[in-house]
Design an enzyme around this catalytic site. Sequence first.
Site, short mmCIF file in Angstrom:
data_model
loop_
_atom_site.label_atom_id
_atom_site.label_comp_id
_atom_site.label_asym_id
_atom_site.label_seq_id
_atom_site.Cartn_x
_atom_site.Cartn_y
_atom_site.Cartn_z
N LYS A 1 -0.68 4.67 4.67
CA LYS A 1 -1.59 3.70 5.30
C LYS A 1 -1.06 3.34 6.68
O LYS A 1 0.11 2.97 6.83
CB LYS A 1 -1.76 2.45 4.44
CG LYS A 1 -2.80 1.49 5.01
CD LYS A 1 -3.18 0.43 4.01
CE LYS A 1 -4.22 -0.54 4.56
NZ LYS A 1 -5.48 0.16 4.93
N HIS B 1 0.84 -1.20 0.00
CA HIS B 1 0.00 0.00 0.00
C HIS B 1 0.87 1.25 0.00
O HIS B 1 2.09 1.19 0.15
CB HIS B 1 -0.92 0.04 1.22
CG HIS B 1 -2.16 -0.77 1.07
ND1 HIS B 1 -2.22 -2.11 1.39
CD2 HIS B 1 -3.41 -0.45 0.63
CE1 HIS B 1 -3.45 -2.57 1.16
NE2 HIS B 1 -4.18 -1.58 0.70
#
Length: 272
Positions: free
Chosen positions: A164, A160
Site C-alpha cells: 500500500k 495494511h
Amino acid sequence: MHAHPTPVRIALHGAAGRMGIEVLRAARGRSDCQIVAALVRAASAWVGEPLSLAFGNGAPDLDFVASLDPDTQVDAIIDFSTPNAIETPLAIALQRRIALVTGTTGLSAQQMAELRAASQHIPVLWSANFSLGVALLQRMATLAAAQLGPEFEVEILDVHHRNKRDAPSGTALALGRAVAQARDLDFDEVARFGREAHGEPRSVNEIGFAVMRAADVIGEHTGLFASNGERLELTHRANSRAIFASGSVRSAVWLAKQNPGWYQMADTLTGI
C-alpha cells in the site's frame, strides 16, 4: 434523472488490477447489474486479451480495452486505479453524464476538487473504503468523539499490506476528519502524523496517527479514545477484499439512479 432499466450497465476502470478482478466477481453474483466494459491503461499488456485470461471461468465475454467504445451503453463507471490515472474515468463519466464510483486513494487536493466540481453535473461517490463495517465505524467514532469530550485523547491506527502506497490510509484520514468535525476542530491543525523528534508533550486536541505496513494484511483500522483510567477502542478488520468490491458494485447500482451530487458510502446504506 430518469430511472435506468435493469441491469445497470457498468464500465470498470482498472479492470486488471487486484480490486478490478474482485469487482468482476462481485458483479457476476448480482442480477441487477452487468459489466459492459473492462478498461485498462493503454500501455497495459492486457489490452485486447479476454477477461477469462485474468478472471478464469465465468468471466464476462469481453476483452480488456484501453478506451470505451462509443457504441457501448453505460450507466455507471467504477474506478479502482491510481491517482495519475483518475482523469480517464472522470472524463468518461462527464462526457457520458453517468455516475462515477471511485475508490482510488492518495488523490491530491486538486484532484478531490475536480471530483467535487464534477458532482455538479453527475452523481459522484468517492470512498476510501467501501466496507459496510467501516461506514458504521466512522459513525461510531463520530459519536464517541462528540460524547466523550476532549479529556478523551484520540489516536488512530492504520495497518495494511506491504504494497500500500499511501499512508495514512484514506480510511484512517476519514476517521480523523470525522473526529475533528465532531469536536469542531480544524483537522489540519490538530492532526499529528509523526512523533520522531523530542518536542512538546501531546496537546489536548491532538489526533495522532500510527501507520503499520506488513506482509499481506488487507486492512485494519482502530480509533482509540483514552482518558486517565479508561480507554475505548473501536476496531474494524477486513478479512477479504471481496467486501470492498461488493460494496462498490452495490454503490454503483444505487448511484446510477441518483441525481447529480456528492455522495458518501453511508448514503447507500438506507434500506440495506
